[in-house]
Scaffold this motif. Structure first.
Motif, short mmCIF file in Angstrom:
data_model
loop_
_atom_site.label_atom_id
_atom_site.label_comp_id
_atom_site.label_asym_id
_atom_site.label_seq_id
_atom_site.Cartn_x
_atom_site.Cartn_y
_atom_site.Cartn_z
N MET A 1 21.52 93.88 61.40
CA MET A 1 22.44 92.75 61.45
C MET A 1 23.55 92.98 60.43
N SER A 2 24.78 92.86 60.85
CA SER A 2 25.88 93.10 59.93
C SER A 2 26.38 91.78 59.35
N ALA A 3 26.84 91.89 58.12
CA ALA A 3 27.36 90.70 57.43
C ALA A 3 28.81 90.47 57.83
N ILE A 4 29.21 89.24 57.85
CA ILE A 4 30.60 88.89 58.10
C ILE A 4 31.36 89.06 56.80
N ARG A 5 32.44 89.78 56.84
CA ARG A 5 33.23 90.02 55.64
C ARG A 5 34.56 89.29 55.76
N MET A 6 34.92 88.62 54.68
CA MET A 6 36.21 87.94 54.62
C MET A 6 37.04 88.58 53.53
N GLU A 7 38.34 88.54 53.71
CA GLU A 7 39.22 88.98 52.64
C GLU A 7 39.06 88.01 51.47
N ARG A 8 39.32 88.49 50.27
CA ARG A 8 39.11 87.69 49.06
C ARG A 8 39.88 86.37 49.11
N GLY A 9 41.15 86.42 49.51
CA GLY A 9 41.95 85.20 49.58
C GLY A 9 41.41 84.21 50.60
N ALA A 10 40.97 84.72 51.74
CA ALA A 10 40.40 83.85 52.77
C ALA A 10 39.09 83.24 52.29
N PHE A 11 38.27 84.03 51.58
CA PHE A 11 37.02 83.51 51.04
C PHE A 11 37.28 82.39 50.04
N ILE A 12 38.21 82.62 49.15
CA ILE A 12 38.52 81.60 48.13
C ILE A 12 39.03 80.33 48.79
N SER A 13 39.90 80.48 49.78
CA SER A 13 40.41 79.30 50.49
C SER A 13 39.29 78.57 51.22
N ALA A 14 38.43 79.30 51.91
CA ALA A 14 37.35 78.68 52.67
C ALA A 14 36.37 77.95 51.76
N ILE A 15 35.99 78.57 50.66
CA ILE A 15 35.02 77.94 49.76
C ILE A 15 35.64 76.74 49.06
N SER A 16 36.94 76.80 48.78
CA SER A 16 37.62 75.66 48.16
C SER A 16 37.65 74.46 49.10
N VAL A 17 37.95 74.70 50.36
CA VAL A 17 37.95 73.61 51.36
C VAL A 17 36.54 73.05 51.51
N PHE A 18 35.54 73.92 51.55
CA PHE A 18 34.15 73.48 51.67
C PHE A 18 33.78 72.53 50.53
N PHE A 19 34.06 72.94 49.28
CA PHE A 19 33.70 72.09 48.15
C PHE A 19 34.52 70.81 48.10
N ALA A 20 35.77 70.86 48.53
CA ALA A 20 36.58 69.65 48.56
C ALA A 20 36.02 68.65 49.57
N LEU A 21 35.60 69.14 50.73
CA LEU A 21 35.02 68.24 51.73
C LEU A 21 33.69 67.66 51.27
N ILE A 22 32.86 68.49 50.66
CA ILE A 22 31.58 68.00 50.13
C ILE A 22 31.82 66.92 49.07
N SER A 23 32.80 67.17 48.18
CA SER A 23 33.11 66.19 47.13
C SER A 23 33.63 64.89 47.72
N ALA A 24 34.43 64.99 48.77
CA ALA A 24 34.98 63.79 49.41
C ALA A 24 33.87 62.91 49.97
N ILE A 25 32.76 63.51 50.33
CA ILE A 25 31.61 62.75 50.83
C ILE A 25 30.73 62.29 49.67
#
Length: 94
Positions: A1-25
């Motif tokens: 099984m291969s891992a999904i790889r994201m570019e560093r900038g995309a990873f940082i953006s995705a994780i930032s949105v994730f934490f912002a949404l979690i915090s909003a809840i």
């Protein structure tokens, strides 16, 4: 099984949105349950100061290391956090 790889900038953006949404809840729920008091909110806001101050340092370090090293550090940090949560949960059962 291969891992999904994201570019560093995309990873940082995705994780930032994730934490912002979690915090909003979480924030309104914690306030409604009385867990997030005004004093705790002030202390939490104060904790943002060193976090925001250290972000440029972290960005500079990330630019200087290889992708593999960055991935290893992230996995190590996530492992430590998950172990800590597991230990705390186990100890709370007593």
């Amino acid at each position: 099984m291969s891992a999904i790889r994201m570019e560093r900038g995309a990873f940082i953006s995705a994780i930032s949105v994730f934490f912002a949404l979690i915090s909003a809840i979480q924030i309104p729920l914690l306030m409604a349950w009385g867990v997030l008091t005004p004093m705790r909110a002030v202390l939490s806001a104060g904790a943002l100061v060193p976090l925001l101050a250290a972000m440029p340092l972290g960005a500079a370090l990330a630019r200087r290391m290889s992708r593999a090293m960055f991935d290893r550090i992230i996995l190590a940090l996530l492992t430590v956090v998950s172990l800590r949560i597991g230990v705390d949960a186990f100890l709370s059962l007593r």
